[in-house]
Structure formats: C-alpha cells, structure tokens
Scaffold this active site. Structure first.
Site, PDB file in Angstrom:
ATOM      1  N   ASP A  51     -34.462  32.069 -30.518  1.00  0.00           N
ATOM      2  CA  ASP A  51     -33.937  31.103 -29.563  1.00  0.00           C
ATOM      3  C   ASP A  51     -32.513  30.813 -29.998  1.00  0.00           C
ATOM      4  O   ASP A  51     -32.281  30.101 -30.968  1.00  0.00           O
ATOM      5  CB  ASP A  51     -34.807  29.832 -29.601  1.00  0.00           C
ATOM      6  N   LYS A 110     -22.178  28.804 -26.809  1.00  0.00           N
ATOM      7  CA  LYS A 110     -23.109  29.196 -25.751  1.00  0.00           C
ATOM      8  C   LYS A 110     -22.677  28.617 -24.397  1.00  0.00           C
ATOM      9  O   LYS A 110     -22.984  29.165 -23.356  1.00  0.00           O
ATOM     10  CB  LYS A 110     -24.503  28.699 -26.115  1.00  0.00           C
ATOM     11  N   GLU A 127     -35.556  30.773 -21.310  1.00  0.00           N
ATOM     12  CA  GLU A 127     -36.109  29.795 -22.255  1.00  0.00           C
ATOM     13  C   GLU A 127     -37.351  29.070 -21.719  1.00  0.00           C
ATOM     14  O   GLU A 127     -38.357  28.997 -22.424  1.00  0.00           O
ATOM     15  CB  GLU A 127     -35.004  28.817 -22.666  1.00  0.00           C
ATOM     16  N   ASP A 147     -36.793  21.684 -19.364  1.00  0.00           N
ATOM     17  CA  ASP A 147     -36.127  22.112 -20.596  1.00  0.00           C
ATOM     18  C   ASP A 147     -34.714  21.531 -20.647  1.00  0.00           C
ATOM     19  O   ASP A 147     -33.805  22.033 -19.989  1.00  0.00           O
ATOM     20  CB  ASP A 147     -36.105  23.650 -20.640  1.00  0.00           C
TER      21      ASP A 147
END
Lengths: 605, 438
Positions: A8, A70, A171, A193
């Site tokens: 992850d 990211k 994810e 999420d």
C-alpha cells in the site's frame, strides 16, 4: 517462484504484507512499526534517508525532505493540484521535460516515480528482511479514482524499484478483499476510504468468492492532509493576529506547524481539547515568540465540516451510479487513518444508517488486500483444479469513462465508467466536413462532457478517407482495456478498411528510455549502498589499528628509534588520508601493513 | 478390468440402477456377436442405466437383461455402479447446477473448450454464451456470469505459460462480460430479445463455402441478421464493399495497356492455355497437377489477377480437401471405436474449415457420448446450429447436452424443437417424455 508481496503506497504512510500458508500478514519494519512514512530525505553529504529516519529530520531539513508526492504523481505541471502544492510544500518543485512534475533535493533532480520507487524499495527491503529471501513481484495499490497517467506513474515507480508489478489494484477493492478473504460471504459492502491524500468510495458485491466492483468514485485531492492544512491555516492566522508574524514564510516554522497540526488532530480523536505549544517559533524585535493555543474537537469539526460533507456527496453519487439505495448495503467498512476521526464515523453511520464494521484495521487492510490479490494471481489453479479457499476472483472496473473528442469540443464516451475489465467496445463515428480526408482521434478519459476538461491519454490520425459528403464516411473506433487496465484504441474506416491504432501508455510523464535510465540509476545506487557499507567497515577496522599504533607509540615514547617513530608517523598520516578519501584499495594496503609495524614497535621497547 | 475373468450372471441378477459400460481394450470387431448383441452394444454410452435401456432400446426388460447378461458373460460388458446413483439424483437437483461443479474439467478438456469458445464467441448469442435459457431470471443470469467468470477470467490462469492461451481467455471473457451487461439490464435485454426474434424470423442462412461476403456489423453485437445475398437489409449503415472489385478491374486494364505488344500477346496466350489446363485438373480433383499448371500460367503472366485468385482458391480447395480427409479418417476412427483419435481428427478438420456444421455436429456427438464433456458439446452444437438451422438431430444433441448438465428446462425446449423439426424423431420423443415425467 518467490512470494508476491502487497504494497500500500500511501500518501503519508506505506505498508507491506504477504500471504504465508494461506494467512495474510502485515510485515513490521526494523523499528517494529507496521507502517513506514512515505518520506524521502537527502542529507548534507547526499546520503538518502527513507521512512522513519527521513520523517524525524523533517523539521531541521525541510528543503531536502520530500513527502506526499502521491498527490502529484502522474499530474501535469500546470494542473491546479500542482499549483496548490507549489504554494504550500517546503521542497522545490519544477517542471520536467514532458510538462510533468519534478522535485529537487540534496542537489539532485528527481521525477516523482523515482521518489515513489525509493519508498517501494524500502518496503521491499522490509519484506526481504522478514522473509529472508529476495522478493521480485508485487501488487501495488492506488486510489480507485486515479486516472491512467497516475496509475502509469505508479507502475513506473515499481519498475524503477526493480519490482515486477503484477497488478495495480484499487485501494478500496483491496480493503474489500482483505475483509472478505476466507469468509463465505454473500453481501454488498461499501468501502469508505479516507486516507492521507485521497478519498475513495467503492461498492462491491461479494458472493461465491467473486468480488465484483459495482461502482467506484472518489476525489484524488481530498484526504487527511487537507484536514491538517485547515489546522495549520487556523494556527498561522491566529498567530498573525496575535503577534503580527506570518509563519507561512518560514519553511522551518511551517514544518513545525504541520507536525503540531497532525499531532493535535490525532489527539482530538480521543480527547475533547488539546494544547498546542511551539516555543521559539519565530523572532521579533522584542525577542523570541512562542505559539501557545488550545484547540477543541468542536473547533476542528467546524474547520473541516465542508471536507466531510464533500465525501458524503460523492457517496450519494456512487450509490446512484450503482443503482442502489442505502438499504442495499449490508456492511460499511472504514479504511484510512482519517476515518479515526469521531466526526467522520458519526456522519458515515448516519449516512448509511448502520454502524461501520469493526475489526478492520484502517491502516493495514489495504496492504493485506494487495497481498491477497498477489497470492490469488500467483497461485491461480486454472480450470479443473479443486476449489480452494484462496481461489478468489476480483472483477474490477474502470473508474472513469473513456472516449474520444468529437466535433464542437464534446466528449463522446465509448466505454462508460464502472465497466468491468477486461472489456472492449466500439462506436461508429463520421466526418464533420465535406471531403474530409483524415480524422484525428483524441483519446480522453474523464467524466466531463466537455473534451477539454478531461485527461488526454493520446492521439493519432486516421488518413485516406474517401472523399465524400460529411456524415457519409463511417469510422469505427474500438476501445480495448486488458486485465492490466492498459487501454488500446483503434480506428477503422469501414469504407476502405484503412486502420490505425495506438496503445495508450507512457502518459506518466516519462518516456520508456527515461524509465530505463532510472532503473539503471536505482540499481547503481543499490550497488553503491553495498560498497559504501563495505568501505565503512574497512575504515573502522583500519582506524582501530591506527589507534593501537598511537597507543603503542605513546607508551614507549622514549625508548624507540627515531627512524621507527618517523616511519610510524608518516604511515599514520597516509592511512588517515586514505580513510578520509574512502579509497578502499589504499585502506586495504595499510590494514595489511600496520600489524607488522605494531610488532616492530612492541619489539623496539 | 474384470473382463479377463468373466463370471456368468443371470439376467435377474443385474442391478437395474447400474450403468453398463463396454470394457476397455476390447476389439469389438473381432468378437463373435450377433446382430441383436451388436445393437445392444451400440446403445451403451457409459451413461445410461440398465433401467433406461429398456425403453431406449425398445426391447423391453426381459430381452434387454438377457442380452446384457450374454454380453457380460462374453467379457464385453461390465457395470459401473458409481454413476448409477448420479443419474436419478441429477434430476432431483436444482436445474441451475453449473457445469463445472458436476465434474471438474481436466487441463486438456478445458483447453479444448477454450479453443471452441474462442472460435465460436462471435456466433453465440448472449444467452448461449452465459449458458442460460432465454427465460432466465436476472438472478440466474448473474449466477451464470459469476460461474463463467470463475472459469474463464484470465486472472484465474495468471501463471499459464502460453500467452496465446491467455489472450484467448481474455477475448472470451470480454464477450462474457458484454453478455452479462446486456442481459442483466432489463432495458437492454428487452432490446436484445427483440433483435433476436427478428433474426429468428429471417430465413436460415445458406452454406457459403466459396462466397466472400463482406460483413458490415457492429463488432460487439453477436449474430446480427445475416442478410441473404438477394435482399440486403435496408438502411444506410450497410454498404457492401465494391472497392476491391474495381481495383482488380483497374489493374487488369493497366496490364493490358502494358502488354499490348505482339510478343507479349504470345506469352499471354501461353499463360491462358496453362490456366485452362489448370481448370480442367481442378475439375478432376488433380490438385497437384492444377497447381503446376497455375504456376506456369503465372510464370508467363505474373500479375494476372484471375490466375492469382485461382491460386488462392486452389489453396483453399487443398485445405478443404485436407479437412475432408481428416473428417473421413475421423469417421473411420469412430467406427473402430477409437474415440480419442476421432475427436482429434474431427478437431483437425474443423481447424481447417471451422464453418462446417456437420463436422461440428459429429465432433459434438462423440464428445458427448464418449467424453461426457457436456459443456463442450453444448458450445459445439450451438455453433453448428448457428451455421445450419433446422436440423432436428442438432437440437436433439443439444438437448442431451443440457440433460448432461442437469438443466432440465433447456433440455425440454431443445427436445421440443427437435420434434417440431422432425415429428418422427423417436429418440427425441422418448427423451422428452422421460424429461417431462421427472
């Protein structure tokens, strides 16, 4: 075949897991933590730090500490998200050769996939140390709402890190895999999420070991960092009002504010009020200034109410797209550190009319899901085999529509969002002008009806169209997405049979050649790292011997021949020089010579 | 096998639920059997129980048992008890038992099935592709989709060494995906059903062995109305391609211009003579001789489009003949009860000429009767039906396949269709009766 790990790669933290004997396991790093900060830093001498070490020196070295890349990976330099980062990030961001984003730190320039690769390499090392064997293959997760360019960027990062990325998965999907693994389920689940940088919501149906994604949506620029920013803004503004000093101008102060904001936010998940004390945060004519403020949970909720509201409106849209109502959802699963905030849990519970599922670890569940998918792929039994517990199948979807730009600046979708992949679809288009001999096919991805508002994935020309009135020629455009999510597009003139096609890749902002260079550079770094530790060891050994020489000389100061003392002195000087230059050859030579000298000094006394 | 020490057994000792099977390794042609025994032997498919044989053979209980006892005494037939329970139980099971759960396919069988599906993926309609009947509720459609996904999704064969195999799976799964999307959405399904009804009303398509029709259709729509050549469907979307024809004409004119000198004329005459010879040889099926003649013709007139086209046609003819030979050998092998060889040869024939309904049917029949691979049979027959409509035997075999898959309703539908096409189809009538009884 070695084990396949699941990584992850998070905005703020990363996590790695593996499936052993059918059991998924999160692998702790050397410090014993199950998550590692996604931070890379460069020290004065160019030494690279990754993870906890890098995060720890952030305040003292803000310019050379790279984090939250990211949020920028796969984006164009002139996008609003990058503009925002330019204003608030303490490290240097500049435009790369393909209008991509690059950063500068420790006197070197890096593309974002390279920074991602450094974090991935660290996670790989963590796994290798635990498993005691080399790891070559991985499944890496990305936010569900990442577009093709962002996914490609992540894939490139894997390649640069020397990993064979078997699959990029979403994810929330990974979280669902982790939740449903090994259970015999027949239910519809919603995964909410809210991570460090992104928000995703996915709805899946799980039955008979098949995990079918029904609908997914999100916002790739909405996460815990934005909650922190609200606190930073509040603190900075209060300070300016009280003391008349803008802390945002001072990079080091900003970094301290950021640290304090994150800490306060976490504390307010369990406490109702917290004190923020930052002594000596700035200087004024009157002397040093200290920041001393208290923050209540209520104030935090007030500051971030619109962010939470934004996630709910995305949830509503997702359910609509799935053709489901809130009552159809059997379970709600919370993923990502920001879901620890009590307010988030409250609104989610209120929205779905049911308490979220307990017992799913929000920080680790995604990596676990990635490991499970890696295991399922590599252990795929194929037909005929006996059905096993780990025989699960993931039916994932394309998160955004795909299509081409059409006359008038419109976007015509050929593949709708939430279509299960692999898939293909075609659509017949025609010319917009009389005797038009060629058409340009702009391949776009996105949800806006205006072509310009969507992401351009690639373009190509179809020529040789027979002269005809507009609207007469028929051009069939076929889209194809394979199981890796790679998009290829072909256009065919149905009249002449002329055909043109492209495979849409290299949209991460890096060319294939560049990625190859980076792969090589990364390999060199690994080699260098190894040889550097070898030099260090040799230096230490020689240094020990030299100290011994000095002790001997000192002990027998008077009784030694002058020539021997001189010889010893000159050798000490030369050997120290060799250590300073790190010349392994020379160091080895002296290491060889010194014991004899020590013997002679000993005998001389 | 116990054929080496056959013990005499009385007809009344034979268990009615048992399934008689032919012992392995028996050269049936070498045995001294009478016609009735031979007939009985031909009815044994390793699937039908003794009880069912009474009606299937039409000989009745006593006669059947007597013949079986005799065959058993000669060491030709033995019993298979394991299956005997499966057969009646199957009928009691819910209709939608997936094929895969009945019996896991071996790697080879699955590979053959993938090959079949890959070739026929554009011919199967959405219902056929998912293996559901046209009345299936959306829940059943979903279930079938999940089952098919588990079988054919490329991720389930991620480590398969052959990239070509994975590519084929990918293509198959894309179709399954489309099928599900079209059938699960009630609106789209309604539209599709209407389209299917229209097609069914259209005339059965002719066997187009040499015809090079150009298909203009949307790629993601399977089986659009195949237009009979005489009446092209209306609408501006369908335009047949005349581009190639006119190109040929232009080429020919150019060649004529270039070769207008007298000497060239001589050569052209020479070429024409060889060409005529080639045509005669083709007529006589002397393909080798024809090939040489054509080569010579092209030697004197290298660009002649007619000759080139004829060469192309000859190549096709050769492969067709190869297919015919393989098919004939397959039939021979079947007669000699070497079924695995027959399956291989039929498969070869179909590889060369995949559009041969009769070949598909033969292969399907052997696969059903001797491999009991009902799923593969189903796919094969569906393709055969797609190519040649209106054959009662095809529908009968499809019905049997559904029976094997324990899908009662589709089986009944197919048996009915068979009877509708050929009211005298005795076996279909019988099976239908049996099916309805259950």
């Amino acid at each position: 075949m070695g084990k396949v790990i699941g990584i992850d790669l998070g905005t703020t933290y990363s996590c790695v897991a593996v499936v052993e004997d059918g059991q998924p396991k999160v692998i702790p790093n050397k410090g014993g933590y199950k998550t590692t900060p996604s931070v890379v830093a460069f020290e004065e001498g160019g030494r690279r730090l990754v993870g906890q070490l890098a995060k720890r020196q952030m305040v003292t070295n803000p310019k050379n500490t790279i984090y939250a890349t990211k949020r920028l990976i796969g984006r164009k330099f002139d996008s609003p998200e990058v503009k925002k980062a330019l204003a608030s990030y303490p490290y240097e961001i500049f435009e790369g050769p393909h209008s991509d984003v690059r950063v500068r730190a420790g006197g070197q320039e890096f593309s974002l996939p390279e920074i991602g690769a450094m974090v991935l390499q660290e996670m790989r090392r963590v796994a290798e140390e635990y498993l005691g064997e080399p790891v070559k293959e991985a499944v890496v997760t990305v936010p569900a709402y990442f577009n093709d360019g962002q996914r490609q960027g992540t894939k490139d990062a894997g390649r640069i890190a020397g990993l064979d990325v078997l699959r990029i998965i979403n994810e929330p999907t990974a979280a669902a895999l982790a939740y449903g693994y090994g259970k015999k389920l027949d239910e519809t689940v919603a995964i909410y999420d809210l991570g460090g940088g992104t928000f995703d919501i996915s709805v899946l149906e799980i039955s008979e070991g098949v995990f079918e994604v029904i609908s997914t949506a999100g916002d790739t620029y909405l996460g815990g960092d934005d909650f922190d920013d609200r606190i930073i803004d509040y603190l900075a503004e209060s300070f300016q009002q009280n003391e008349g000093v803008n802390l945002r101008r001072d990079k080091m102060a900003l970094q301290r504010l950021k640290d304090a904001a994150e800490k306060a936010k976490i504390e307010l998940s369990s406490a109702l009020q917290t004190e923020i004390n930052l002594p000596f945060i700035a200087m004024s004519d009157k002397g040093p200034l200290h920041l001393n403020l208290s923050l209540t949970r209520q104030k935090l909720e007030e500051l971030t109410a619109d962010l939470v509201e934004r996630t709910l409106s995305i949830c509503t849209k997702t359910l609509e797209a799935a053709g489901l109502t809130k009552e159809d959802i059997d379970e709600v699963i919370l993923v990502g550190g920001q879901t620890r905030m009590p307010r988030v849990q409250e609104v989610v519970q209120k929205f779905f009319n049911r308490p979220p599922r307990k017992g799913v670890h929000p920080d680790e569940v995604v990596a676990v899901g990635a490991a499970i998918q890696g295991h399922a792929l590599s252990a795929a039994a194929g037909a005929g085999g006996e059905e096993r517990a780990e025989d699960l199948l993931l039916l994932d979807v394309t998160p955004m529509g795909l299509g081409i730009a059409t006359f008038g600046g419109f976007f015509t979708r050929v593949i709708e969002r939430n279509t299960t992949i692999p898939t293909h679809a075609s659509h017949i288009f025609t010319t917009a002008a009389d005797n038009q001999a060629s058409v340009k096919i702009h391949v776009l991805q996105g949800e806006s009806d205006r072509a310009a508002d969507n992401e351009l994935l690639g373009e190509f020309m179809l020529t040789g169209i027979r002269p005809a009135k507009r609207g007469e020629p028929e051009v069939e455009v076929t889209f194809d997405i394979d199981s890796d999510g790679i998009v290829s597009v072909s256009a065919k003139d149905l009249d002449t049979g002329q055909e043109q096609s492209i495979t849409v890749t290299a949209s991460s902002g890096l060319t294939d050649q560049e990625v190859q260079w980076m792969v090589d550079a990364s390999k060199n770094y690994e080699v260098e790292l190894k040889s550097r530790s070898e030099v260090e060891k040799a230096c230490n050994r020689l240094e020990g011997l030299l100290l011994q020489v000095e002790r001997e000389l000192h002990a027998r100061d008077k009784g030694l021949e002058k020539s021997l003392v001189q010889e010893a002195q000159s050798l000490l000087k030369k050997a120290r020089q060799a250590i300073e230059f790190g010349d392994l050859q020379e160091i080895k030579k002296y290491t060889h010579q010194v014991p004899d000298l020590i013997k002679r000094i000993g005998a001389g006394g | 096998m116990n054929s080496s020490s056959p013990h005499v057994c009385r007809p009344e000792d034979i268990p009615l639920e048992a399934v008689p099977i032919v012992c392995e390794g028996i050269a049936v042609l070498d045995l001294a059997l009478d016609a009735r025994e031979g007939f009985m032997l031909s009815r044994l498919d390793g699937r039908t129980s003794v009880k069912h044989l009474f009606s299937l053979t039409g000989l009745g209980q006593d006669e059947t048992l007597k013949l079986l006892a005799e065959l058993h005494a000669k060491g030709v037939v033995t019993w298979h008890h394991a299956r005997s329970r499966e057969k009646p139980a199957a009928a009691a099971r819910p209709v939608k038992k997936p094929a895969s759960a009945e019996r896991p396919l071996s790697g080879k069988e699955f590979a053959a099935l993938v090959e079949e599906l890959f070739l026929s993926r554009e011919h199967l309609n959405w219902y056929e592709l998912l293996g559901v009947d046209s009345n299936a509720a959306s829940k059943a459609v979903k279930k079938a989709y999940l089952q098919q996904s588990k079988l054919f999704h490329p991720d389930r064969h991620f480590r398969h060494a052959d990239p070509e195999f994975r590519r084929k799976l990918q293509e198959i799964f894309k179709r399954i995906n489309l099928a599900y999307r079209e059938l699960f959405d009630p609106v789209r399904r309604g539209e599709y059903d209407a389209q299917l009804r229209q097609e069914d009303a259209a005339k059965p398509r002719l066997d187009l062995e040499w015809d090079e029709t150009v298909e203009v259709r949307r790629k993601d729509r399977p089986r659009p109305a195949e237009p009979p050549p005489a009446e092209p469907p209306p609408g501006p979307k369908l335009k047949l391609d005349f581009g190639k024809g006119s190109l040929e004409r232009r080429l020919e004119e150019k060649l004529k211009e270039a070769q207008s000198s007298a000497g060239a004329q001589n050569l052209l005459a020479q070429a024409r003579r060889f060409y005529q010879g080639a045509l005669v040889e083709i007529e006589k099926r002397n393909l080798k001789a024809a090939e040489i003649n054509l080569k010579l013709a092209l030697h004197y007139d290298p660009q002649n489009p007619t000759y080139l086209a004829e060469t192309e046609r000859l190549k096709q003819l050769e492969s067709t003949m190869q297919a015919e030979i393989a098919f004939k050998q397959g039939q021979e092998a079947e007669e000699f009860q070497d079924y695995s060889k027959a399956i291989r040869l039929y498969g070869e024939a179909l590889k060369i000429n995949p559009e041969n309904p009769q070949g598909l049917y033969r292969l399907a029949k052997v696969v059903l009767e001797h491999q009991h691979n009902y799923e593969r049979t189903r796919v094969l027959v569906l393709r055969a039906i797609d190519l040649k409509k209106g054959d009662a035997d095809f529908h009968f075999l499809l019905g049997q396949a559904y029976q094997g898959l324990s899908q009662k309703q589709p089986a009944i539908i197919q048996m009915e269709k068979a009877l509708e096409l050929n009211p005298k189809h005795k076996q279909a009538a019988k099976e239908l009766k049996a099916l309805r009884k259950k």
